[in-house]
Write a protein that holds these residues in place. Sequence first.
Motif, PDB file in Angstrom:
ATOM      1  N   PRO A 141      39.793  41.641  39.962  1.00 16.90           N
ATOM      2  CA  PRO A 141      39.309  40.729  41.002  1.00 16.90           C
ATOM      3  C   PRO A 141      37.938  41.110  41.576  1.00 16.90           C
ATOM      4  O   PRO A 141      37.097  40.235  41.788  1.00 16.90           O
ATOM      5  CB  PRO A 141      40.407  40.794  42.067  1.00 16.90           C
ATOM      6  CG  PRO A 141      41.643  41.038  41.264  1.00 16.90           C
ATOM      7  CD  PRO A 141      41.201  41.996  40.169  1.00 16.90           C
ATOM      8  N   ARG A 142      37.703  42.382  41.794  1.00 15.99           N
ATOM      9  CA  ARG A 142      36.401  42.787  42.362  1.00 15.99           C
ATOM     10  C   ARG A 142      35.237  42.370  41.463  1.00 15.99           C
ATOM     11  O   ARG A 142      34.207  41.897  41.945  1.00 15.99           O
ATOM     12  CB  ARG A 142      36.385  44.295  42.596  1.00 15.99           C
ATOM     13  CG  ARG A 142      35.082  44.793  43.202  1.00 15.99           C
ATOM     14  CD  ARG A 142      35.265  46.161  43.833  1.00 15.99           C
ATOM     15  NE  ARG A 142      34.028  46.810  44.155  1.00 15.99           N
ATOM     16  CZ  ARG A 142      33.202  46.464  45.121  1.00 15.99           C
ATOM     17  NH1 ARG A 142      33.468  45.431  45.886  1.00 15.99           N
ATOM     18  NH2 ARG A 142      32.096  47.146  45.353  1.00 15.99           N
ATOM     19  N   GLN A 201      34.855  38.560  41.776  1.00 18.62           N
ATOM     20  CA  GLN A 201      34.303  38.213  43.085  1.00 18.62           C
ATOM     21  C   GLN A 201      32.814  38.521  43.177  1.00 18.62           C
ATOM     22  O   GLN A 201      32.067  37.788  43.828  1.00 18.62           O
ATOM     23  CB  GLN A 201      35.068  38.957  44.180  1.00 18.62           C
ATOM     24  CG  GLN A 201      36.497  38.489  44.318  1.00 18.62           C
ATOM     25  CD  GLN A 201      37.370  39.457  45.091  1.00 18.62           C
ATOM     26  OE1 GLN A 201      36.894  40.421  45.695  1.00 18.62           O
ATOM     27  NE2 GLN A 201      38.678  39.217  45.064  1.00 18.62           N
ATOM     28  N   SER A 204      31.061  35.673  40.739  1.00 21.31           N
ATOM     29  CA  SER A 204      31.390  34.246  40.839  1.00 21.31           C
ATOM     30  C   SER A 204      31.898  33.947  42.245  1.00 21.31           C
ATOM     31  O   SER A 204      32.011  34.839  43.073  1.00 21.31           O
ATOM     32  CB  SER A 204      32.459  33.877  39.806  1.00 21.31           C
ATOM     33  OG  SER A 204      33.736  34.324  40.218  1.00 21.31           O
ATOM     34  N   LYS A 205      32.244  32.705  42.458  1.00 16.23           N
ATOM     35  CA  LYS A 205      32.821  32.316  43.754  1.00 16.23           C
ATOM     36  C   LYS A 205      34.344  32.393  43.741  1.00 16.23           C
ATOM     37  O   LYS A 205      35.003  32.017  44.702  1.00 16.23           O
ATOM     38  CB  LYS A 205      32.375  30.900  44.119  1.00 16.23           C
ATOM     39  CG  LYS A 205      32.884  29.838  43.157  1.00 16.23           C
ATOM     40  CD  LYS A 205      32.404  28.463  43.529  1.00 16.23           C
ATOM     41  CE  LYS A 205      32.959  27.444  42.525  1.00 16.23           C
ATOM     42  NZ  LYS A 205      32.503  26.103  42.814  1.00 16.23           N
ATOM     43  N   PHE A 206      34.919  32.891  42.654  1.00 12.52           N
ATOM     44  CA  PHE A 206      36.366  32.930  42.488  1.00 12.52           C
ATOM     45  C   PHE A 206      36.930  34.296  42.868  1.00 12.52           C
ATOM     46  O   PHE A 206      36.251  35.303  42.782  1.00 12.52           O
ATOM     47  CB  PHE A 206      36.744  32.565  41.051  1.00 12.52           C
ATOM     48  CG  PHE A 206      36.246  31.206  40.661  1.00 12.52           C
ATOM     49  CD1 PHE A 206      36.876  30.063  41.120  1.00 12.52           C
ATOM     50  CD2 PHE A 206      35.125  31.071  39.863  1.00 12.52           C
ATOM     51  CE1 PHE A 206      36.398  28.806  40.787  1.00 12.52           C
ATOM     52  CE2 PHE A 206      34.641  29.820  39.523  1.00 12.52           C
ATOM     53  CZ  PHE A 206      35.276  28.677  39.990  1.00 12.52           C
ATOM     54  N   ALA A 207      38.213  34.309  43.254  1.00 18.26           N
ATOM     55  CA  ALA A 207      38.863  35.535  43.712  1.00 18.26           C
ATOM     56  C   ALA A 207      39.437  36.372  42.570  1.00 18.26           C
ATOM     57  O   ALA A 207      39.633  37.572  42.724  1.00 18.26           O
ATOM     58  CB  ALA A 207      39.979  35.200  44.702  1.00 18.26           C
ATOM     59  N   SER A 208      39.697  35.739  41.432  1.00 21.18           N
ATOM     60  CA  SER A 208      40.287  36.469  40.308  1.00 21.18           C
ATOM     61  C   SER A 208      39.997  35.728  39.011  1.00 21.18           C
ATOM     62  O   SER A 208      39.606  34.551  39.022  1.00 21.18           O
ATOM     63  CB  SER A 208      41.799  36.615  40.473  1.00 21.18           C
ATOM     64  OG  SER A 208      42.421  35.355  40.321  1.00 21.18           O
ATOM     65  N   THR A 232      29.276  31.388  37.135  1.00 18.81           N
ATOM     66  CA  THR A 232      29.107  32.834  37.318  1.00 18.81           C
ATOM     67  C   THR A 232      27.616  33.132  37.266  1.00 18.81           C
ATOM     68  O   THR A 232      26.805  32.233  37.015  1.00 18.81           O
ATOM     69  CB  THR A 232      29.825  33.646  36.205  1.00 18.81           C
ATOM     70  OG1 THR A 232      29.102  33.498  34.983  1.00 18.81           O
ATOM     71  CG2 THR A 232      31.268  33.210  36.035  1.00 18.81           C
TER      72      THR A 232
END
Length: 103
Positions: free
Chosen positions: A35-36, A39, A42-46, A80
């Motif tokens: 996830p890190r 994040q 990109s704007k995504f959490a995972s 991304t």
Amino acid sequence: MLIKLDTISTNPKQLVTKAKRLDGSGVSLNELMPPRFIQMHSKFASLDILMEASGFNVKTPADFKAIPAREWNQFIALNTNFESWQDMLSEAGRLYIHKQLFT
């Protein structure tokens, strides 16, 4: 920067072992792109959320392989800070190997 020499001498062996698992699976994408990482780039959490947002039905490795490369690369470039999936994989791989060798 101080480097622990004992870490460097043992971690490559673990890395090779992990890369050559008997089932042929190697390192999972979620392990390669935690996830890190997602994040930060990109704007995504995972990775799972990024894949879901792509609109492609990705439930299995075969589903992922069936995605047209051009469309996937376009999605990656738009969502991304990478130009392509290969660029994203390369950076994730570089960071993964660095982490395995030096931590």
